[in-house]
Motif scaffolding. Structure first.
Motif, PDB file in Angstrom:
ATOM      1  N   SER A  42       0.829  -1.208   0.000  1.00 30.22           N
ATOM      2  CA  SER A  42       0.000   0.000   0.000  1.00 30.22           C
ATOM      3  C   SER A  42       0.860   1.253   0.000  1.00 30.22           C
ATOM      4  CB  SER A  42      -0.910   0.009   1.239  1.00 30.22           C
ATOM      5  OG  SER A  42      -1.691  -1.167   1.282  1.00 30.22           O
ATOM      6  N   LEU A  43       0.442   2.224  -0.761  1.00 37.28           N
ATOM      7  CA  LEU A  43       1.087   3.539  -0.782  1.00 37.28           C
ATOM      8  C   LEU A  43       0.159   4.519  -0.084  1.00 37.28           C
ATOM      9  CD1 LEU A  43       3.477   5.289  -1.908  1.00 37.28           C
ATOM     10  CD2 LEU A  43       1.971   5.803  -3.844  1.00 37.28           C
ATOM     11  N   ILE A  44       0.705   5.300   0.824  1.00 44.02           N
ATOM     12  CA  ILE A  44      -0.102   6.212   1.636  1.00 44.02           C
ATOM     13  C   ILE A  44       0.392   7.634   1.441  1.00 44.02           C
ATOM     14  CG2 ILE A  44      -0.884   6.757   3.984  1.00 44.02           C
ATOM     15  CD1 ILE A  44       0.141   3.683   4.491  1.00 44.02           C
ATOM     16  N   LEU A  45      -0.537   8.518   1.131  1.00 47.89           N
ATOM     17  CA  LEU A  45      -0.258   9.943   1.114  1.00 47.89           C
ATOM     18  C   LEU A  45      -0.860  10.498   2.394  1.00 47.89           C
ATOM     19  CD1 LEU A  45      -0.402   8.899  -1.923  1.00 47.89           C
ATOM     20  CD2 LEU A  45      -0.842  11.290  -2.522  1.00 47.89           C
ATOM     21  N   GLU A  46      -0.029  10.861   3.336  1.00 47.58           N
ATOM     22  CA  GLU A  46      -0.511  11.267   4.659  1.00 47.58           C
ATOM     23  C   GLU A  46      -1.386  12.522   4.582  1.00 47.58           C
ATOM     24  OE1 GLU A  46      -0.249   9.683   7.460  1.00 47.58           O
ATOM     25  OE2 GLU A  46       1.099   8.085   6.817  1.00 47.58           O
ATOM     26  N   SER A  47      -1.000  13.449   3.742  1.00 50.38           N
ATOM     27  CA  SER A  47      -1.756  14.690   3.580  1.00 50.38           C
ATOM     28  C   SER A  47      -1.574  15.131   2.132  1.00 50.38           C
ATOM     29  CB  SER A  47      -1.240  15.753   4.548  1.00 50.38           C
ATOM     30  OG  SER A  47      -1.922  16.983   4.352  1.00 50.38           O
ATOM     31  N   ALA A  48      -2.531  14.749   1.300  1.00 43.07           N
ATOM     32  CA  ALA A  48      -2.371  14.931  -0.138  1.00 43.07           C
ATOM     33  C   ALA A  48      -2.170  16.403  -0.503  1.00 43.07           C
ATOM     34  CB  ALA A  48      -3.579  14.367  -0.865  1.00 43.07           C
ATOM     35  N   SER A  49      -1.293  16.622  -1.470  1.00 39.07           N
ATOM     36  CA  SER A  49      -1.076  17.977  -1.986  1.00 39.07           C
ATOM     37  C   SER A  49      -1.223  17.954  -3.501  1.00 39.07           C
ATOM     38  CB  SER A  49       0.314  18.479  -1.586  1.00 39.07           C
ATOM     39  OG  SER A  49       1.303  17.655  -2.156  1.00 39.07           O
ATOM     40  N   THR A  50      -1.438  19.131  -4.071  1.00 35.90           N
ATOM     41  CA  THR A  50      -1.705  19.198  -5.515  1.00 35.90           C
ATOM     42  C   THR A  50      -0.519  18.691  -6.335  1.00 35.90           C
ATOM     43  OG1 THR A  50      -1.037  21.515  -5.510  1.00 35.90           O
ATOM     44  CG2 THR A  50      -3.399  21.063  -5.342  1.00 35.90           C
ATOM     45  N   ASN A  51       0.702  18.812  -5.805  1.00 37.62           N
ATOM     46  CA  ASN A  51       1.848  18.325  -6.573  1.00 37.62           C
ATOM     47  C   ASN A  51       1.982  16.804  -6.528  1.00 37.62           C
ATOM     48  OD1 ASN A  51       2.936  17.838  -4.057  1.00 37.62           O
ATOM     49  ND2 ASN A  51       4.486  19.435  -4.163  1.00 37.62           N
ATOM     50  N   GLN A  52       1.048  16.140  -5.865  1.00 32.01           N
ATOM     51  CA  GLN A  52       1.009  14.691  -5.882  1.00 32.01           C
ATOM     52  C   GLN A  52      -0.010  14.170  -6.898  1.00 32.01           C
ATOM     53  OE1 GLN A  52       0.567  14.177  -1.534  1.00 32.01           O
ATOM     54  NE2 GLN A  52       2.525  13.089  -1.598  1.00 32.01           N
ATOM     55  N   THR A  53      -0.591  15.079  -7.650  1.00 35.81           N
ATOM     56  CA  THR A  53      -1.417  14.679  -8.787  1.00 35.81           C
ATOM     57  C   THR A  53      -0.520  13.984  -9.794  1.00 35.81           C
ATOM     58  OG1 THR A  53      -3.072  16.423  -8.526  1.00 35.81           O
ATOM     59  CG2 THR A  53      -2.755  15.542 -10.747  1.00 35.81           C
ATOM     60  N   SER A  54      -0.837  12.735 -10.122  1.00 39.04           N
ATOM     61  CA  SER A  54       0.058  11.954 -10.964  1.00 39.04           C
ATOM     62  C   SER A  54      -0.579  10.608 -11.287  1.00 39.04           C
ATOM     63  CB  SER A  54       1.391  11.717 -10.235  1.00 39.04           C
ATOM     64  OG  SER A  54       2.343  11.081 -11.061  1.00 39.04           O
ATOM     65  N   MET A  55       0.110   9.853 -12.141  1.00 40.24           N
ATOM     66  CA  MET A  55      -0.223   8.453 -12.373  1.00 40.24           C
ATOM     67  C   MET A  55       0.669   7.620 -11.461  1.00 40.24           C
ATOM     68  SD  MET A  55      -1.730   5.954 -13.982  1.00 40.24           S
ATOM     69  CE  MET A  55      -2.308   6.276 -15.642  1.00 40.24           C
ATOM     70  N   TYR A  56       0.053   6.751 -10.669  1.00 43.35           N
ATOM     71  CA  TYR A  56       0.815   5.909  -9.747  1.00 43.35           C
ATOM     72  C   TYR A  56       0.779   4.470 -10.242  1.00 43.35           C
ATOM     73  CZ  TYR A  56       1.101   9.844  -6.631  1.00 43.35           C
ATOM     74  OH  TYR A  56       1.401  11.079  -6.110  1.00 43.35           O
ATOM     75  N   LEU A  57       1.969   3.894 -10.344  1.00 42.86           N
ATOM     76  CA  LEU A  57       2.101   2.534 -10.874  1.00 42.86           C
ATOM     77  C   LEU A  57       2.750   1.625  -9.834  1.00 42.86           C
ATOM     78  CD1 LEU A  57       3.379   3.580 -14.377  1.00 42.86           C
ATOM     79  CD2 LEU A  57       1.333   2.215 -14.001  1.00 42.86           C
ATOM     80  N   CYS A  58       2.123   0.485  -9.632  1.00 42.10           N
ATOM     81  CA  CYS A  58       2.667  -0.540  -8.764  1.00 42.10           C
ATOM     82  C   CYS A  58       3.311  -1.610  -9.639  1.00 42.10           C
ATOM     83  CB  CYS A  58       1.545  -1.143  -7.919  1.00 42.10           C
ATOM     84  SG  CYS A  58       2.033  -2.556  -6.919  1.00 42.10           S
ATOM     85  N   ALA A  59       4.363  -2.245  -9.157  1.00 42.93           N
ATOM     86  CA  ALA A  59       5.018  -3.313  -9.915  1.00 42.93           C
ATOM     87  C   ALA A  59       5.534  -4.386  -8.966  1.00 42.93           C
ATOM     88  CB  ALA A  59       6.165  -2.757 -10.754  1.00 42.93           C
ATOM     89  N   THR A  60       5.655  -5.589  -9.503  1.00 40.63           N
ATOM     90  CA  THR A  60       6.310  -6.674  -8.770  1.00 40.63           C
ATOM     91  C   THR A  60       7.495  -7.156  -9.595  1.00 40.63           C
ATOM     92  OG1 THR A  60       5.148  -8.567  -9.758  1.00 40.63           O
ATOM     93  CG2 THR A  60       4.028  -7.426  -7.978  1.00 40.63           C
ATOM     94  N   LEU A  61       8.325  -7.967  -8.993  1.00 43.73           N
ATOM     95  CA  LEU A  61       9.519  -8.458  -9.678  1.00 43.73           C
ATOM     96  C   LEU A  61       9.614  -9.967  -9.542  1.00 43.73           C
ATOM     97  CD1 LEU A  61      12.297  -7.974 -11.066  1.00 43.73           C
ATOM     98  CD2 LEU A  61      13.268  -7.780  -8.768  1.00 43.73           C
TER      99      LEU A  61
END
Lengths: 112, 113
Positions: free
Chosen positions: A75-94
């Protein structure tokens, strides 16, 4: 086939909200990763984990934290979201045997 | 080649032509390189990889060339098809067994029928 799923394809949150992005994999891979992808900047590593309860900072961990309580979930957690965290978030495994990374479909997060 | 600006480099080819996409990598200690394909609305997909002890590797319709002298990587796609239209980007592993990848910014390939 390896399957990496992410909880949401699109998410809109307000500034200051706590945001959880979930990633689940079904191939028993030990290594999992969170990236963000921005135009002109490519993929940048936020955090990665090589085992349950183990985590390492990537290149841009500021403003984020992660949780790996079970092998299949990162899990990825943004403790207090900000506008500069607007983005595409990608998870990956190996897959360490094949040295191949498998990506989820991504979560496009907009913080207003 | 890769761009440091906001605009993605683009390559436009005719269906059936061969495509060559280039990438300059940064770390001479990198020992492993990967090419990914990302279609619109999807996550990146592994295409082909190459280790630093090789200079060429071939897959199905794709070939990766590695020139360590000038830190250059290329992806060749033979007989390009409309389904090959996507963003292609390279990645280098400079973290050894830690598998810490640095990604290029990508090239948009458009295949015209």
């Amino acid at each position: 086939d390896v399957k990496v799923t992410q909880s949401s394809r699109y998410l809109v949150k307000r500034t200051g909200e706590k945001v959880f992005l979930e990633c689940v994999q079904d191939m028993d891979h030990e290594n999992m990763f969170w990236y963000r992808q921005d135009p002109g900047l490519g993929l940048r590593l936020i955090y990665f984990s090589y085992d349950v309860k183990m985590k390492e900072k990537g290149d841009i961990p500021e403003g984020y934290s992660v949780s790996r309580e079970k092998k299949e979930r990162f899990s990825l957690i943004l403790e207090s979201a900000s506008t500069n965290q607007t983005s595409m978030y990608l998870c990956a495994t190996l897959d360490r045997l094949l040295d191949e990374q498998y990506f989820g479909p991504g979560t496009r997060l907009t913080v207003t | 080649g890769e761009s440091v600006g906001l605009h993605l480099p683009t390559l436009s080819v005719q269906e059936g032509d061969n495509s060559i996409i280039n990438c300059a990598y940064s770390n001479s200690a990198s020992d492993y390189f990967i090419w990914y394909k990302q279609e619109s609305g999807k996550g990146p997909q592994f295409i082909i990889d190459i280790r630093s002890n090789m200079d060429k590797r071939q897959g199905q319709r794709v070939t990766v060339l590695l020139n360590k002298t000038v830190k250059h990587l290329s992806l060749q796609i033979a007989a390009t098809q409309p389904g090959d239209s996507a963003v292609y980007f390279c990645a280098e592993n400079s973290g050894g067994s830690n598998y810490k990848l640095t990604f290029g910014k990508g090239t948009l390939l458009t295949v015209n029928p």
